[in-house]
Design an enzyme around this catalytic site. Sequence first.
Site, mmCIF file in Angstrom:
data_model
loop_
_atom_site.group_PDB
_atom_site.id
_atom_site.type_symbol
_atom_site.label_atom_id
_atom_site.label_comp_id
_atom_site.label_asym_id
_atom_site.label_seq_id
_atom_site.Cartn_x
_atom_site.Cartn_y
_atom_site.Cartn_z
ATOM 1 N N HIS A 265 -1.579 -0.367 -6.364
ATOM 2 C CA HIS A 265 -1.875 0.677 -5.386
ATOM 3 C C HIS A 265 -1.877 0.077 -3.980
ATOM 4 O O HIS A 265 -1.878 -1.146 -3.812
ATOM 5 C CB HIS A 265 -3.221 1.358 -5.686
ATOM 6 C CG HIS A 265 -4.368 0.413 -5.704
ATOM 7 N ND1 HIS A 265 -4.967 -0.034 -6.855
ATOM 8 C CD2 HIS A 265 -5.009 -0.201 -4.689
ATOM 9 C CE1 HIS A 265 -5.914 -0.870 -6.551
ATOM 10 N NE2 HIS A 265 -5.972 -0.999 -5.251
HETATM 11 C C1 T46 Z 1 -8.259 -3.046 -4.561
HETATM 12 C C2 T46 Z 1 -8.185 -4.117 -5.579
HETATM 13 C C3 T46 Z 1 -8.112 -5.495 -4.988
HETATM 14 C C4 T46 Z 1 -15.570 2.433 -8.073
HETATM 15 O O1 T46 Z 1 -16.191 3.369 -8.613
HETATM 16 N N1 T46 Z 1 -16.078 1.850 -6.948
HETATM 17 C C5 T46 Z 1 -15.454 0.821 -6.326
HETATM 18 O O2 T46 Z 1 -15.958 0.308 -5.302
HETATM 19 C C6 T46 Z 1 -14.207 0.346 -6.863
HETATM 20 C C7 T46 Z 1 -13.461 -0.782 -6.178
HETATM 21 C C8 T46 Z 1 -13.712 0.939 -7.990
HETATM 22 N N2 T46 Z 1 -14.409 1.955 -8.589
HETATM 23 C C9 T46 Z 1 -13.879 2.545 -9.817
HETATM 24 C C10 T46 Z 1 -12.532 3.222 -9.703
HETATM 25 C C11 T46 Z 1 -11.937 3.059 -11.095
HETATM 26 O O3 T46 Z 1 -12.384 4.101 -11.927
HETATM 27 O O4 T46 Z 1 -13.690 1.473 -10.761
HETATM 28 C C12 T46 Z 1 -12.561 1.732 -11.581
HETATM 29 C C13 T46 Z 1 -11.592 0.572 -11.570
HETATM 30 O O5 T46 Z 1 -10.974 0.519 -10.273
HETATM 31 P P1 T46 Z 1 -9.418 0.153 -10.065
HETATM 32 O O6 T46 Z 1 -8.650 0.519 -11.273
HETATM 33 O O7 T46 Z 1 -8.992 0.739 -8.754
HETATM 34 O O8 T46 Z 1 -9.510 -1.443 -9.962
HETATM 35 P P2 T46 Z 1 -8.350 -2.447 -9.491
HETATM 36 O O9 T46 Z 1 -8.799 -3.798 -9.915
HETATM 37 O O10 T46 Z 1 -7.017 -1.994 -9.934
HETATM 38 O O11 T46 Z 1 -8.375 -2.351 -7.866
HETATM 39 C C14 T46 Z 1 -9.503 -2.800 -7.136
HETATM 40 C C15 T46 Z 1 -9.872 -1.812 -6.029
HETATM 41 O O12 T46 Z 1 -10.036 -0.500 -6.603
HETATM 42 C C16 T46 Z 1 -8.832 -1.738 -4.940
HETATM 43 O O13 T46 Z 1 -9.354 -1.055 -3.814
HETATM 44 O O14 T46 Z 1 -7.698 -3.172 -3.479
HETATM 45 O O15 T46 Z 1 -9.244 -4.072 -6.547
#
Ligand code: T46
Length: 131
Positions: free
Chosen positions: A49
């Site tokens: 993303h």
């Molecule tokens: C990024 C990279 C480096 C939350 O509820 N609160 C939060 O502060 C974050 C970061 C995530 N979430 C929830 C959203 C999803 O349901 O946690 C779940 C996993 O998040 P995501 O699939 O977006 O995780 P990554 O590792 O793909 O991405 C993360 C960050 O979301 C993103 O901003 O830049 O790490």
Amino acid sequence: MNARLISFDTHSDERGHLSFGEFSNNLPFLVKRVYYIYDVPSKYRRGYHAHLKLEQVCFCPIGSCKMLLDDGTFKKEVVLDKPDSALYIGPGVWREMYDFEPNTVLMVLASDVYDESDYIRSYEDFKEVVG
Ligand code: T46
């Protein structure tokens, strides 16, 4: 590309090391949120993303991982493997995180609170946004 490496300052003595980032010397925004990613099996890639407005600083205080950065024109790979070396990522940069070593902790300092509407999670949408 709206991403760059940042060096945290480090004080070292016989007791060990203390590294720090401070607004606005080597931390380019005021931090509103901290999260960390850990116990990532090495076969998985995360991210996929970009963000519309969010700014972030990422570093591995323990272990290492790689990040693929893509601004729609250029791609580059960054290795995060030092506690005092961090990566600033601004808006409009697609990122993927992978090759997590066992026991790695990826720390992320964010300029704003969590907001799903700030994410661009489709590569096609990303290409349209960055033109
Ligand atoms: C990024 C990279 C480096 C939350 O509820 N609160 C939060 O502060 C974050 C970061 C995530 N979430 C929830 C959203 C999803 O349901 O946690 C779940 C996993 O998040 P995501 O699939 O977006 O995780 P990554 O590792 O793909 O991405 C993360 C960050 O979301 C993103 O901003 O830049 O790490």
